[in-house]
Design an enzyme around this catalytic site. Structure first.
Site, PDB file in Angstrom:
ATOM      1  N   SER A   1      40.852  35.159  32.015  1.00 12.00           N
ATOM      2  CA  SER A   1      41.954  34.472  32.688  1.00 12.00           C
ATOM      3  C   SER A   1      42.961  34.673  31.453  1.00 12.00           C
ATOM      4  O   SER A   1      43.625  35.446  31.828  1.00 12.00           O
ATOM      5  CB  SER A   1      41.810  32.857  32.331  1.00 12.00           C
ATOM      6  OG  SER A   1      42.899  31.645  33.695  1.00 12.00           O
TER       7      SER A   1
ATOM      8  N   LYS B   1      43.708  38.626  30.365  1.00 10.67           N
ATOM      9  CA  LYS B   1      45.135  38.814  30.243  1.00 10.67           C
ATOM     10  C   LYS B   1      45.643  39.532  29.320  1.00 10.67           C
ATOM     11  O   LYS B   1      45.715  40.765  28.172  1.00 10.67           O
ATOM     12  CB  LYS B   1      46.550  38.458  30.405  1.00 10.67           C
ATOM     13  CG  LYS B   1      46.556  37.549  31.822  1.00 10.67           C
ATOM     14  CD  LYS B   1      47.771  36.743  31.567  1.00 10.67           C
ATOM     15  CE  LYS B   1      47.537  35.255  32.098  1.00 10.67           C
ATOM     16  NZ  LYS B   1      47.689  35.184  33.878  1.00 10.67           N
TER      17      LYS B   1
ATOM     18  N   HIS C   1      37.698  29.330  39.464  1.00 13.62           N
ATOM     19  CA  HIS C   1      37.659  30.235  38.378  1.00 13.62           C
ATOM     20  C   HIS C   1      37.337  29.603  36.975  1.00 13.62           C
ATOM     21  O   HIS C   1      37.017  28.815  36.442  1.00 13.62           O
ATOM     22  CB  HIS C   1      39.318  30.033  38.253  1.00 13.62           C
ATOM     23  CG  HIS C   1      40.425  29.943  37.350  1.00 13.62           C
ATOM     24  ND1 HIS C   1      40.858  31.685  36.852  1.00 13.62           N
ATOM     25  CD2 HIS C   1      40.614  29.571  35.953  1.00 13.62           C
ATOM     26  CE1 HIS C   1      41.253  31.557  36.085  1.00 13.62           C
ATOM     27  NE2 HIS C   1      41.216  30.701  35.227  1.00 13.62           N
TER      28      HIS C   1
HETATM   29  C1  GCU Z   1      46.429  28.729  34.942  1.00 15.58           C
HETATM   30  C2  GCU Z   1      47.824  30.510  34.824  1.00 15.58           C
HETATM   31  C3  GCU Z   1      46.932  31.440  35.125  1.00 15.58           C
HETATM   32  C4  GCU Z   1      46.246  31.809  33.855  1.00 15.58           C
HETATM   33  C5  GCU Z   1      45.485  30.635  34.255  1.00 15.58           C
HETATM   34  C6  GCU Z   1      43.595  30.315  32.841  1.00 15.58           C
HETATM   35  O1  GCU Z   1      46.345  29.175  36.020  1.00 15.58           O
HETATM   36  O2  GCU Z   1      48.870  29.688  35.472  1.00 15.58           O
HETATM   37  O3  GCU Z   1      48.341  32.902  34.812  1.00 15.58           O
HETATM   38  O4  GCU Z   1      45.538  32.936  34.015  1.00 15.58           O
HETATM   39  O5  GCU Z   1      45.878  29.469  33.806  1.00 15.58           O
HETATM   40  O6  GCU Z   1      44.388  31.178  31.490  1.00 15.58           O
HETATM   41  O7  GCU Z   1      43.292  29.708  32.801  1.00 15.58           O
END
Ligand code: GCU
Length: 421
Positions: A255, A259, A397
């Site tokens: 997540s 990035k 997720h």
């Molecule tokens: C949120 C955010 C995402 C990110 C995620 C996470 O959903 O919008 O961009 O990847 O959190 O880090 O769990």
């Protein structure tokens, strides 16, 4: 599709494929002035640096440079951790001359292997003690986002109940049994994940800038940039640890921390492999597809993750000089794995696949096989033939045993532990 239930967001977000606008991706193999890139040499000497500076300028902000030599202290070593399966080391990486700025690195090495070993490395969400119930792991004292969740206090700090809270995301025994080591640190050791982070006494920006006499500016880095920088400092340490084979370190991140590993792997070619797990917008997913999370949503919800310019492309993704297949292309020719999960539409599984597919252009310069099909594979059907791997796991997720088994088998192909035949 009942998308209200997905990620708890309202219907204003696009989860309909037919509402994805047509788009043209910027070409990874063409300079901004239109000159085509036809050789590895011009990719490495011209286009790679150009793309890196475009990502700094428009997405993540400027990366500040490496500090002078860092000091390390091995705070603890247990050669008989996890019932003898592993050696556990805790290493403090001092980022400053005093002891205030530090990364508390947790390292596990498989006792079944001779040194030096190949490693997975990543930042964790809630403190080192959450990655495994091993009582020998030092507790993080930092604030986390998990106030009042089981194992966390009202002020966001952790208590003993947090031990192993996120163990399912790390699968430590499986990693060790396959002959790999693991290194991890709490991302908040670098910078806490808060919108108001820049105003906190412990904020990284002011500290780093004062210390190095650099002025924060319009182009200053966001937290993803700081985290990525921290991963490189962790690598600085691994490079001088004789138990570790620093030529075989795979980054892994889930997540927002996915990035960060992509940005770290794009910039720092010492990382031998990169795994992006459900990294989504601002990570693996194509911004121009406008499916699930978009530049507008992410820069409103988490402006602190990026450089100040990224938000200018809200609803104007087509004007962004880069797209995220080019971030993935910057990892070439090193092995790259992108993974999605079927219920994580917010991260745009198809956009993550297509991004990995289009990154293949750079890999082809090196005559490496990337992803062959422009159509994503079915859920639960991993693609691992080339040097870019992809799967879409059924479910939410998260990062699970299923994901890790695939990362480990991909690593076996590309980073095989030396003593395994
Ligand atoms: C949120 C955010 C995402 C990110 C995620 C996470 O959903 O919008 O961009 O990847 O959190 O880090 O769990």
């Amino acid at each position: 599709l009942a998308f209200e239930s997905v990620h708890g967001y309202a219907q204003k977000f696009n989860y309909y494929e037919k509402l994805v606008p047509e788009y043209t991706l910027p070409d990874a193999l063409k300079m901004q002035d239109g000159t085509p890139i036809k050789s590895i040499r011009s990719w490495e000497r011209k286009r790679r640096p150009e793309l890196l500076s475009l990502f700094q300028e428009h997405v993540y902000g400027q990366t500040r440079h490496v500090p002078k030599k860092l000091r390390y202290r091995v705070a603890s070593t247990d050669r008989n951790a996890l019932g003898g399966l592993a050696t556990r080391k805790e290493v403090v990486i001092f980022l400053a001359d005093d002891t205030t700025r530090r990364i508390n690195l947790l390292v596990y090495l498989p006792n079944s292997q001779n040194s030096p070993v190949a490693m997975f490395m990543g930042l964790n969400f809630a403190g080192n003690q959450t990655i495994h119930a091993d009582p020998g792991i030092s507790m993080s004292k930092s604030w986390t986002r998990f106030a009042n969740k089981p194992g966390f206090n009202q002020d966001g700090t952790a208590n003993e109940g947090s031990r192993g809270a996120y163990a399912s995301r790390w699968q430590l025994e499986a990693i060790l049994e396959k002959g790999y080591g693991l290194a991890t640190a709490y991302h908040g050791d670098l910078q806490l994940d808060r919108r108001d982070a820049a105003t906190l006494p412990q904020n990284f920006y002011t500290w780093y800038n004062q210390d190095r006499s650099l002025q924060p500016g319009e182009n200053d880095w966001g937290i993803i940039g700081v985290w990525a920088w921290g991963l490189s400092r962790m690598m600085d340490y691994l490079e001088q640890d004789p138990d570790v084979d620093a030529n075989r370190v795979a980054l892994v991140g889930h997540s927002r921390l996915g990035k960060a590993v992509l940005w770290a792997g794009a910039q720092d070619e010492r990382f031998a492999m990169v795994v992006s797990n459900n990294s989504g917008e601002g990570g693996a997913a194509l911004a121009r597809r406008k499916f699930g999370e978009t530049v507008e949503e992410i820069t409103q919800a988490a402006p602190h993750w990026f450089g100040a310019n990224f938000k200018k492309f809200a609803r104007k993704e087509e004007e962004l000089p880069v797209d995220f297949h080019q971030l993935l292309a910057l990892i070439s020719p090193r092995p790259l794995y992108v993974a999605s999960s079927s219920e994580d539409l917010w991260a745009d599984p198809k956009g993550e696949y297509l991004s990995a597919y289009h990154a293949g252009a750079a890999y082809k310069l090196y005559k490496l096989n990337a992803l062959c099909s422009s159509a994503p594979p079915a859920v639960g059907e991993p693609v691992q033939e080339g040097v870019i791997g992809y799967h879409n796991r059924k479910g939410a997720h998260d990062i699970t045993r299923y994901d890790w088994d695939l990362y480990l088998s991909f690593a076996d192909k590309h980073l095989k532990p030396a003593s395994f035949s």
